[in-house]
Scaffold this active site. Sequence first.
Site, mmCIF file in Angstrom:
data_model
loop_
_atom_site.group_PDB
_atom_site.id
_atom_site.type_symbol
_atom_site.label_atom_id
_atom_site.label_comp_id
_atom_site.label_asym_id
_atom_site.label_seq_id
_atom_site.Cartn_x
_atom_site.Cartn_y
_atom_site.Cartn_z
ATOM 1 N N SER A 100 42.654 45.611 25.660
ATOM 2 C CA SER A 100 43.167 46.979 25.783
ATOM 3 C C SER A 100 43.364 47.636 24.422
ATOM 4 O O SER A 100 43.489 46.966 23.392
ATOM 5 C CB SER A 100 44.501 46.969 26.541
ATOM 6 O OG SER A 100 44.342 46.327 27.776
HETATM 7 N N1 SAM Z 1 45.699 41.842 28.513
HETATM 8 C C1 SAM Z 1 44.326 41.677 28.105
HETATM 9 C C2 SAM Z 1 44.168 41.502 26.621
HETATM 10 O O1 SAM Z 1 45.173 41.514 25.888
HETATM 11 O O2 SAM Z 1 43.029 41.299 26.194
HETATM 12 C C3 SAM Z 1 43.415 42.748 28.624
HETATM 13 C C4 SAM Z 1 43.260 42.657 30.069
HETATM 14 S S1 SAM Z 1 41.816 43.353 30.776
HETATM 15 C C5 SAM Z 1 42.126 45.058 30.590
HETATM 16 C C6 SAM Z 1 42.217 42.976 32.468
HETATM 17 C C7 SAM Z 1 42.090 41.521 32.809
HETATM 18 O O3 SAM Z 1 42.629 41.312 34.103
HETATM 19 C C8 SAM Z 1 40.635 41.050 32.874
HETATM 20 O O4 SAM Z 1 40.456 39.976 32.017
HETATM 21 C C9 SAM Z 1 40.461 40.651 34.334
HETATM 22 O O5 SAM Z 1 39.580 39.580 34.529
HETATM 23 C C10 SAM Z 1 41.882 40.300 34.730
HETATM 24 N N2 SAM Z 1 42.150 40.329 36.172
HETATM 25 C C11 SAM Z 1 41.795 41.255 37.098
HETATM 26 N N3 SAM Z 1 42.272 40.913 38.303
HETATM 27 C C12 SAM Z 1 42.943 39.739 38.140
HETATM 28 C C13 SAM Z 1 43.650 38.880 39.024
HETATM 29 N N4 SAM Z 1 43.798 39.128 40.344
HETATM 30 N N5 SAM Z 1 44.205 37.764 38.509
HETATM 31 C C14 SAM Z 1 44.091 37.464 37.198
HETATM 32 N N6 SAM Z 1 43.430 38.236 36.319
HETATM 33 C C15 SAM Z 1 42.867 39.370 36.790
#
Ligand code: SAM
Length: 230
Positions: A75
């Site tokens: 992000s």
């Molecule tokens: N917080 C992260 C960082 O610091 O890099 C960025 C997160 S990215 C915007 C969103 C993440 O949420 C992705 O890696 C995606 O695979 C994960 N995600 C989406 N749905 C999910 C779920 N049900 N359980 C776990 N992870 C999930």
Amino acid sequence: MFRKRKRKLNELTDSEYQVEWQRMIEDHLRKRDIRDPRVLEAMSAVPRHRFVSEEHRHLAYVDGPLPIGCGQTISQPYIVALMTQMLNLKGGENVLEVGTGSGYQAAILGQLARQVYTIERHASLAQQAESVLQSLGYQNVHVVVGDGSLGLPDKAPFQAIIVTAAAPKVPQVLLDQLDQDGRLVIPVGGPSYQLLERWYRQGDQFVSEELTPVAFVPLRGKWGWKNEGW
Ligand code: SAM
């Protein structure tokens, strides 16, 4: 005779990123509404360039999201700081993050709370995040592979929960894992419009406020978006 090769930005050492890193803190955080000194300190302590691929390293301190593989992103630094500030962490909290991605947000939380559990559905991202977090010495950040839309009931209650992917609506199962006075920060909405929401637990009641428009990738899993919806 040696000819000196000009190095690219992605070949710099940690300390050589300091100028860009400091500019991010001053221009993109402090000059906006990031005021919590602990959050600013954490953003100054965690090397974002270590959480992105070599290909994108030269952009690590630009205020935008970057690709991290599996169609996901790390992000924007301002949004990381803003969501962290909204959690109002004091240092003793048990925190849950849903959506580990690169591990950068988890490292920021690791600087500010006692224990951090972070869940990622893509095993390869979780593995990569864990190895960077380990190399930086974070012993209070625990990476779990699974469906974060269900939370992590065996590690609850949490004083703070942060979801870093957009949900169709706030999952009740996450609210139920909040401690008394616990807070949950989550983007809610779909591909065309999302709002950051903050929820608080007060007794058996949950109160919420809507904060600011954001743009996140979808939350998947049981309480996330199904592919046909997004
Ligand atoms: N917080 C992260 C960082 O610091 O890099 C960025 C997160 S990215 C915007 C969103 C993440 O949420 C992705 O890696 C995606 O695979 C994960 N995600 C989406 N749905 C999910 C779920 N049900 N359980 C776990 N992870 C999930």
